[in-house]
Design an enzyme around this catalytic site. Structure first.
Site, PDB file in Angstrom:
ATOM      1  N   CYS A  75      14.754  16.355  -2.300  1.00  0.00           N
ATOM      2  CA  CYS A  75      15.215  15.245  -1.463  1.00  0.00           C
ATOM      3  C   CYS A  75      15.023  13.843  -2.034  1.00  0.00           C
ATOM      4  O   CYS A  75      15.995  13.123  -2.272  1.00  0.00           O
ATOM      5  CB  CYS A  75      14.546  15.329  -0.089  1.00  0.00           C
ATOM      6  SG  CYS A  75      14.851  16.885   0.774  1.00  0.00           S
ATOM      7  N   HIS A 129      14.622   8.999   1.517  1.00  0.00           N
ATOM      8  CA  HIS A 129      13.520   9.877   1.882  1.00  0.00           C
ATOM      9  C   HIS A 129      12.405   9.003   2.428  1.00  0.00           C
ATOM     10  O   HIS A 129      12.011   8.022   1.789  1.00  0.00           O
ATOM     11  CB  HIS A 129      13.035  10.681   0.675  1.00  0.00           C
ATOM     12  CG  HIS A 129      12.101  11.780   1.054  1.00  0.00           C
ATOM     13  ND1 HIS A 129      12.541  12.998   1.495  1.00  0.00           N
ATOM     14  CD2 HIS A 129      10.743  11.831   1.092  1.00  0.00           C
ATOM     15  CE1 HIS A 129      11.503  13.771   1.771  1.00  0.00           C
ATOM     16  NE2 HIS A 129      10.403  13.075   1.535  1.00  0.00           N
TER      17      HIS A 129
END
Length: 586
Positions: A75, A129
């Site tokens: 991510c 993120h």
């Protein structure tokens, strides 16, 4: 004379205001939608099982890139790479534990660029993120006009919210729930959609352009989704992955042991041996069922968002981008989750809807994006000749969406770009919207990478901290091949071990001062290699790397000028290997 001068000034002011108005009107809004862990399991990408009618409808009115690849299949590194248009070796983010502006360079992000051009920039859900990787602020105020919105119900995502067979709550992988019994009677992606629709309503009728990013959490694990979506996928219709076994010639360093899946309560009960122990087949089927159900649930939120855009009459002035940060293995190669260089982990959906370019206004006044209920309507069929089959990368998104929205195109980054705030390490794909693709382009390649702490699977193999990275797997994807080299890596210098031993040259810049310029990337420090012939092995199960004698090739590579990049060296190696294969076949 004064009267003439006053008239001239008024005309000049009128002309300036007119130009400003036209400039604003010439710029399109942007709705950037990013899913989490979504592979190309969509109807518009040829998956006949998955029900994704709203995304398929968007694809039917968009330009669809069939072979788009992430630069790292996890991510934070991938999202930072997408939003800065820089590769992980430039952001120097391979884990979740550093902020690129401090750790690498003060790179301008995609929303920051739009903000600098007068756009209102808005973030809803998971875009950057969260945490250290975006400075605990989703990069506010650099990237966003107002603080980013995160759904309150996400607080419960990793808690014990899943009712087990024992009637107690667990932190399970499989977590289909009755939404009315969840805290607040909602789930994170539902909340994010509500907030995004509210923000769209606030923009209706406003001439100032906006850039809104909406990040959906699903199909990321845990599969905490409305339980009714499982009914779309009867378990008897679910099949195992076509290649559920670990390939015999897969290098141990290439295998990801899916530790985040193993930590879930329901998976721990299965007592699966580490690292290769297979998940029981009946549980594999249920994981695949829940993943597909999570995709359909997320698709419904996309449908709600796009139908609101349409009802507010914003679809005629808004570019819509839909993509994912990376894919997710569903049992292929005996692997689950992301954390690898295989297609199932790196290949993602990517589509651009551009009004009056990819789709024209309906003269009969029909809606552009009517909501499609997967439970009550037949699956939307994908029908579109605006597809690009050649390889593209997620670092291409920033320059492409900027161009299609009406902003100045980004300049390419120089070879050493740590001091460059605004540039792209990708390619502007705007030209592909204006002229049809001319068959296979041998020069079109994608480049991904993944770090490992050791040559064999460890507890931290999936997500090693920077200090623990000892090997970096660099992977090249072309039309015919996937070629991967696992090279020694020094986390203190951010270089492969052989790079660290090479001479360096200090190159002076009038603006930036001394900048480190590597003279060479020597790929002789190879821990393992992978080579897959995609024509006969599309699933990437038969590694033929050891079929070749690499010594002659390495000797030739050592004669290259020291300034040749790692990507170019790997391209040349692949050309040499493929030429040798053709000679052998002849």
């Amino acid at each position: 004379m004064y009267k003439g001068f006053r008239t001239w000034v008024l005309l000049l002011v009128f002309h300036t205001l007119t130009v400003a108005v036209w400039a604003r009107r010439g710029r399109r809004n942007v709705l950037f939608i990013i899913a989490d862990d979504l592979r190309t399991s969509l109807g518009c990408y040829g998956d006949s099982l998955v029900k994704s009618p709203n995304i398929d409808q968007l694809a039917s009115k968009s330009q669809v890139f069939l072979n788009a690849y992430a630069q790292q299949s996890v991510c934070a590194p991938s999202r930072t790479s997408i939003l800065t248009s820089r590769r992980p070796d430039t952001t120097r983010l391979y884990d979740f534990k550093s902020y690129w502006r401090v750790h690498s360079g003060n790179y301008t992000t995609m929303p920051q660029y739009f903000k600098s051009k007068g756009y209102l920039t808005l973030s809803v859900g998971k875009v950057f993120h969260p945490g250290i990787a975006s400075n605990y602020s989703d990069d506010y105020p650099y990237s966003w006009s107002i603080p980013a919105y995160h759904p309150a119900s996400f607080t419960y995502e990793k808690k014990k919210m899943c009712k087990g067979e024992d009637g107690k709550l667990h932190a399970n992988l499989l977590c289909a729930v009755n939404v009315t019994q969840q805290p607040g009677g909602t789930l994170p992606d539902m909340e994010s959609t509500d907030e995004a629709v509210r923000l769209l309503k606030s923009r209706a009728g406003d001439e100032n352009p906006f850039f809104m990013a909406v990040g959906f959490h699903k199909p990321h694990i845990p599969f905490r989704i409305p339980q009714e979506y499982l009914s779309l996928y009867p378990i008897e219709e679910i099949t195992l992955a076509p290649d559920p076994d670990v390939p015999k010639l897969l290098p141990p360093v290439a295998y990801n042991p899916w530790t985040d899946v193993r930590r879930r309560d329901d998976v721990q009960k299965l007592n699966i041996s580490f690292p290769y122990g297979p998940i029981p087949k009946d549980f594999q089927l249920r994981i695949r069922q829940h993943y597909y159900a999570a995709v359909s649930y997320m698709d419904a939120q996309v449908g709600r968002l796009l139908s609101a855009l349409d009802e507010l009459r914003l679809s005629d002035s808004t570019v819509v981008v839909f993509t994912s940060d990376h894919g997710w293995s569903l049992g292929e190669h005996g692997e689950w989750a992301k954390y690898s260089n295989f297609d199932v982990a790196t290949r993602v959906p990517l589509m651009f809807y551009v009004p009056e370019v990819t789709s024209h206004r309906n003269s009969r006044g029909e809606s552009t994006f009517p909501y499609i209920d997967a439970f009550n309507q037949s699956q939307h069929s994908f029908n579109n000749d605006k597809v690009i089959k050649n390889m593209v990368e997620l670092v291409d998104v920033f320059p492409t969406v900027s161009d299609m929205a009406g902003l100045r195109a980004l300049k390419p980054c120089p070879d050493v770009s740590f001091q460059e705030e605004l540039c792209t390490e990708g390619h502007n794909r705007a030209k592909t919207f204006r002229r049809p693709e001319r068959g296979e382009n041998a020069e079109a390649v994608s480049f991904s990478q993944y770090p490992r702490p050791a040559e064999t699977p460890q507890e931290n193999s999936d997500l090693p901290d920077l200090k623990d990275i000892k090997i970096m797997g660099y992977s090249l994807r072309t039309w015919d091949y996937r070629y991967t080299l696992w090279l020694g890596f020094n986390p203190n210098t951010f270089q492969t071990e052989t790079e660290h031993r090479l001479k360096r040259q200090i190159c002076w810049s009038r603006l930036a001062g001394p900048t480190l310029l590597l003279l060479s990337v020597n790929v002789s420090d190879v821990h393992a290699g992978e080579l897959y012939m995609l024509a006969s092995d599309p699933g990437q199960d038969n590694n033929v790397y050891s079929d070749y004698d690499h010594s002659v090739m390495m000797t030739k590579m050592s004669r290259l000028p020291p300034t040749v990049s790692l990507q170019m060296r790997m391209k040349l190696q692949l050309l040499y290997l493929s030429a040798g294969r053709k000679r052998k076949a002849w």
